[in-house]
Design a protein around this motif. Structure first.
Motif, mmCIF file in Angstrom:
data_model
loop_
_atom_site.group_PDB
_atom_site.id
_atom_site.type_symbol
_atom_site.label_atom_id
_atom_site.label_comp_id
_atom_site.label_asym_id
_atom_site.label_seq_id
_atom_site.Cartn_x
_atom_site.Cartn_y
_atom_site.Cartn_z
ATOM 1 N N SER A 1 8.260 -0.449 -3.375
ATOM 2 C CA SER A 1 8.191 -1.278 -2.166
ATOM 3 C C SER A 1 6.756 -1.722 -1.952
ATOM 4 N N ILE A 2 6.603 -2.933 -1.465
ATOM 5 C CA ILE A 2 5.279 -3.429 -1.091
ATOM 6 C C ILE A 2 5.374 -3.991 0.316
ATOM 7 N N ILE A 3 4.589 -3.421 1.213
ATOM 8 C CA ILE A 3 4.554 -3.869 2.603
ATOM 9 C C ILE A 3 3.180 -4.455 2.864
ATOM 10 N N ASN A 4 3.153 -5.648 3.432
ATOM 11 C CA ASN A 4 1.903 -6.372 3.628
ATOM 12 C C ASN A 4 1.497 -6.424 5.092
ATOM 13 N N CYS A 5 0.193 -6.591 5.291
ATOM 14 C CA CYS A 5 -0.341 -6.645 6.650
ATOM 15 C C CYS A 5 -1.597 -7.514 6.641
ATOM 16 N N ALA A 6 -1.673 -8.433 7.594
ATOM 17 C CA ALA A 6 -2.875 -9.232 7.794
ATOM 18 C C ALA A 6 -3.612 -8.675 8.996
ATOM 19 N N TYR A 7 -4.861 -8.301 8.832
ATOM 20 C CA TYR A 7 -5.590 -7.791 9.985
ATOM 21 C C TYR A 7 -6.491 -8.868 10.547
ATOM 22 N N SER A 8 -6.969 -8.633 11.769
ATOM 23 C CA SER A 8 -7.585 -9.737 12.505
ATOM 24 C C SER A 8 -9.102 -9.674 12.610
ATOM 25 N N ASN A 9 -9.672 -8.475 12.554
ATOM 26 C CA ASN A 9 -11.081 -8.323 12.885
ATOM 27 C C ASN A 9 -11.914 -8.076 11.622
ATOM 28 N N SER A 10 -12.772 -9.027 11.288
ATOM 29 C CA SER A 10 -13.599 -8.871 10.087
ATOM 30 C C SER A 10 -14.605 -7.735 10.231
ATOM 31 N N LYS B 1 -8.709 -10.676 4.448
ATOM 32 C CA LYS B 1 -8.298 -9.758 5.508
ATOM 33 C C LYS B 1 -6.842 -9.346 5.355
ATOM 34 N N HIS B 2 -6.554 -8.764 4.210
ATOM 35 C CA HIS B 2 -5.179 -8.398 3.877
ATOM 36 C C HIS B 2 -5.136 -6.955 3.394
#
Lengths: 112, 114
Positions: free
Chosen positions: A19-28, A71-72
């Protein structure tokens, strides 16, 4: 228990597959990232973490990849099992902060 | 090794009332954070307590207040309850000496405001 999976993206995988679950985060400025697993009726359970000076970290059956350029964040689960069925959240912590900021979550359903 | 415990498990209150939720941290931890989780959403940070003081606060109104006791346990108080306060309230504990980054969560208190 209550459902935490309403209106969440869902990933369905066959038992034994990866399984691969992805997430984009917001704060550099975030320099610490964590993946949590939340089963229905329970609080979030720590899975694995990674600091911003790394791009990959491996645990038992799980691997987290960090791409700071875009940012991933991703969580890879090897040989997915029915017990892996849950909602998965990524969380970020900016440098100097104690606050976990959670993403929206992904519901993982494992098909036996 | 006792994990994070919270009480009560469920609670039903009427709009305008006040509520107190309780949390005992994981053995050896000295810091407690509180989060609100609406249905279908990720937890949102309310505040963190360390050495009996509020160290950091999220974007929540003053109706939300807290306390930490000398034994590191904590309370979350919410005054003048609104229907929108209905949520799962999560407590997380951590250790200041490790930077408070690895936060362990309790099972939560489900608050319903009618």
């Amino acid at each position: 228990g209550e459902s935490v999976g309403l209106h969440l993206p869902t990933l369905s995988v066959q038992e034994g597959d990866n399984s691969i679950i992805n997430c984009a985060y917001s704060n550099s400025a975030s320099d610490y990232f964590i993946w949590y697993k939340q089963e229905s009726g329970k609080g979030p359970q720590f899975i694995i973490d990674i600091r911003s000076n790394m791009d990959k970290r491996q645990g038992q059956r799980v691997t987290v990849l960090l791409n700071k350029t875009v940012k991933h964040l991703s969580l890879q689960i090897a040989a997915t099992q029915p017990g892996d069925s849950a909602v998965y959240f990524c969380a970020e912590v900016p440098a100097g902060s104690y606050q976990l900021t959670f993403g929206k979550g992904t519901k993982l359903s494992v098909i036996p | 090794d006792a994990g994070v415990t919270q009480s009560p498990t469920h609670l039903i209150k009427t709009r305008g009332q006040q509520v107190t939720l309780r949390c005992s941290p994981k053995s050896g931890h000295d810091t407690v954070s509180w989060y609100q989780q609406a249905l279908g959403q990720g937890p949102q940070f309310i505040f963190q307590y360390y050495e009996e003081e509020e160290r950091q606060r999220g974007n929540f109104p003053d109706r939300f207040s807290g306390h930490q006791f000398p034994n590191y346990s904590s309370e979350l108080n919410v005054n003048a309850l609104l229907l929108g306060d209905s949520a799962l309230y999560l407590c997380a504990s951590s250790l200041a000496g490790t930077g408070n980054l690895e936060q362990y969560f309790g099972p939560g208190t489900r608050l319903t405001v009618t």
